[in-house]
Design a protein around this motif. Structure first.
Motif, PDB file in Angstrom:
ATOM      1  N   UNK A 182      27.307   6.066  53.925  1.00 59.62           N
ATOM      2  CA  UNK A 182      27.190   7.178  54.873  1.00 59.62           C
ATOM      3  C   UNK A 182      25.759   7.678  55.039  1.00 59.62           C
ATOM      4  N   UNK A 183      24.931   7.524  54.024  1.00 68.85           N
ATOM      5  CA  UNK A 183      23.548   7.991  54.151  1.00 68.85           C
ATOM      6  C   UNK A 183      22.742   7.121  55.110  1.00 68.85           C
ATOM      7  N   UNK A 184      23.267   5.947  55.435  1.00 69.67           N
ATOM      8  CA  UNK A 184      22.578   5.044  56.366  1.00 69.67           C
ATOM      9  C   UNK A 184      23.196   5.081  57.757  1.00 69.67           C
ATOM     10  N   UNK A 185      24.134   6.002  57.995  1.00 65.55           N
ATOM     11  CA  UNK A 185      24.796   6.092  59.291  1.00 65.55           C
ATOM     12  C   UNK A 185      23.778   6.399  60.378  1.00 65.55           C
ATOM     13  N   UNK A 186      23.705   5.566  61.372  1.00 67.15           N
ATOM     14  CA  UNK A 186      22.784   5.733  62.500  1.00 67.15           C
ATOM     15  C   UNK A 186      23.526   6.510  63.577  1.00 67.15           C
ATOM     16  N   UNK A 187      23.041   7.690  63.896  1.00 68.35           N
ATOM     17  CA  UNK A 187      23.774   8.585  64.797  1.00 68.35           C
ATOM     18  C   UNK A 187      23.981   8.008  66.192  1.00 68.35           C
ATOM     19  N   UNK A 188      23.184   7.048  66.606  1.00 70.53           N
ATOM     20  CA  UNK A 188      23.369   6.451  67.925  1.00 70.53           C
ATOM     21  C   UNK A 188      24.207   5.180  67.881  1.00 70.53           C
ATOM     22  N   UNK A 189      24.642   4.784  66.680  1.00 69.31           N
ATOM     23  CA  UNK A 189      25.461   3.577  66.549  1.00 69.31           C
ATOM     24  C   UNK A 189      26.704   3.850  65.704  1.00 69.31           C
ATOM     25  N   UNK A 190      27.199   5.067  65.743  1.00 72.13           N
ATOM     26  CA  UNK A 190      28.326   5.447  64.905  1.00 72.13           C
ATOM     27  C   UNK A 190      29.520   4.539  65.068  1.00 72.13           C
ATOM     28  N   UNK A 191      29.808   4.156  66.283  1.00 70.58           N
ATOM     29  CA  UNK A 191      30.963   3.303  66.530  1.00 70.58           C
ATOM     30  C   UNK A 191      30.765   1.924  65.908  1.00 70.58           C
ATOM     31  N   UNK A 192      29.609   1.330  66.112  1.00 71.57           N
ATOM     32  CA  UNK A 192      29.407  -0.025  65.591  1.00 71.57           C
ATOM     33  C   UNK A 192      29.315  -0.043  64.069  1.00 71.57           C
ATOM     34  N   UNK A 193      28.929   1.074  63.461  1.00 71.32           N
ATOM     35  CA  UNK A 193      28.888   1.126  61.999  1.00 71.32           C
ATOM     36  C   UNK A 193      30.281   1.224  61.387  1.00 71.32           C
ATOM     37  N   UNK A 194      31.260   1.653  62.144  1.00 74.91           N
ATOM     38  CA  UNK A 194      32.589   1.897  61.583  1.00 74.91           C
ATOM     39  C   UNK A 194      33.694   1.033  62.174  1.00 74.91           C
ATOM     40  N   UNK A 195      33.467   0.377  63.293  1.00 70.23           N
ATOM     41  CA  UNK A 195      34.538  -0.329  64.008  1.00 70.23           C
ATOM     42  C   UNK A 195      34.594  -1.807  63.663  1.00 70.23           C
ATOM     43  N   UNK A 196      35.139  -2.121  62.517  1.00 69.91           N
ATOM     44  CA  UNK A 196      35.306  -3.513  62.107  1.00 69.91           C
ATOM     45  C   UNK A 196      36.712  -3.974  62.474  1.00 69.91           C
ATOM     46  N   UNK A 197      36.815  -5.103  63.155  1.00 68.85           N
ATOM     47  CA  UNK A 197      38.126  -5.624  63.559  1.00 68.85           C
ATOM     48  C   UNK A 197      38.582  -6.656  62.544  1.00 68.85           C
ATOM     49  N   UNK A 198      39.814  -6.503  62.071  1.00 68.66           N
ATOM     50  CA  UNK A 198      40.429  -7.475  61.179  1.00 68.66           C
ATOM     51  C   UNK A 198      40.838  -8.675  62.026  1.00 68.66           C
ATOM     52  N   UNK A 199      40.227  -9.854  61.830  1.00 70.55           N
ATOM     53  CA  UNK A 199      40.518 -11.001  62.693  1.00 70.55           C
ATOM     54  C   UNK A 199      41.949 -11.518  62.578  1.00 70.55           C
ATOM     55  N   UNK A 200      42.585 -11.307  61.437  1.00 67.79           N
ATOM     56  CA  UNK A 200      43.957 -11.781  61.263  1.00 67.79           C
ATOM     57  C   UNK A 200      44.972 -10.881  61.956  1.00 67.79           C
ATOM     58  N   UNK A 201      44.749  -9.586  61.889  1.00 66.21           N
ATOM     59  CA  UNK A 201      45.697  -8.637  62.470  1.00 66.21           C
ATOM     60  C   UNK A 201      45.318  -8.193  63.881  1.00 66.21           C
ATOM     61  N   UNK A 202      44.036  -8.344  64.235  1.00 70.25           N
ATOM     62  CA  UNK A 202      43.573  -7.882  65.539  1.00 70.25           C
ATOM     63  C   UNK A 202      43.537  -6.371  65.651  1.00 70.25           C
ATOM     64  N   UNK A 203      43.424  -5.699  64.520  1.00 73.56           N
ATOM     65  CA  UNK A 203      43.360  -4.235  64.505  1.00 73.56           C
ATOM     66  C   UNK A 203      42.054  -3.798  63.858  1.00 73.56           C
ATOM     67  N   UNK A 204      41.737  -2.533  64.031  1.00 76.90           N
ATOM     68  CA  UNK A 204      40.550  -1.988  63.380  1.00 76.90           C
ATOM     69  C   UNK A 204      40.851  -1.777  61.898  1.00 76.90           C
ATOM     70  N   UNK A 205      40.062  -2.393  61.045  1.00 77.27           N
ATOM     71  CA  UNK A 205      40.284  -2.329  59.598  1.00 77.27           C
ATOM     72  C   UNK A 205      40.162  -0.919  59.048  1.00 77.27           C
ATOM     73  N   UNK A 206      39.337  -0.105  59.661  1.00 74.93           N
ATOM     74  CA  UNK A 206      39.049   1.215  59.109  1.00 74.93           C
ATOM     75  C   UNK A 206      39.697   2.347  59.896  1.00 74.93           C
TER      76      UNK A 206
END
Length: 112
Positions: free
Chosen positions: A64-88
């Protein structure tokens, strides 16, 4: 990303008066939240240390200390390739009392 009503009128107006465009290779997507039973979300601005973000498995998934305020979505939006859902998704914000009581960020009162 953005509002369905955002159709680029501002860009066309700016270009018509000679404005140059820049920064079109970057995104600006801050973290935010959608309160239950609301129709719009709120940007989340944490101004001091004292919080963590955990995913549905209660695991911290980034620094969280490295969270870039202009890239919040890309820092948190990881897609699970097996389920096709957002892991987080969903994710939870856990705050200390200093962040909850910070008057510079009244939007955080919803979490108290």
């Amino acid at each position: 990303m953005g509002s369905p009503k955002n159709i680029g009128d501002g860009i066309r107006l700016a270009r018509n008066v000679g404005a140059e465009l820049w920064y079109h290779t970057a995104e600006a997507s801050v973290l935010g939240f959608l309160p239950p039973r609301e129709t719009c979300g709120f940007a989340l601005a944490l101004r001091q240390p004292g919080y963590i973000i955990v995913n549905r498995d209660t695991q911290r998934f980034f620094n969280e200390t490295k969270l870039e305020s202009h890239r919040g979505h890309s820092d948190t939006a990881h897609v699970d390739p097996e389920l096709g859902t957002y892991s987080n998704d969903p994710m939870w914000l856990i705050l200390d009392s200093a962040n909850i009581e910070d008057q510079r960020a009244p939007v955080l009162e919803i979490f108290s």
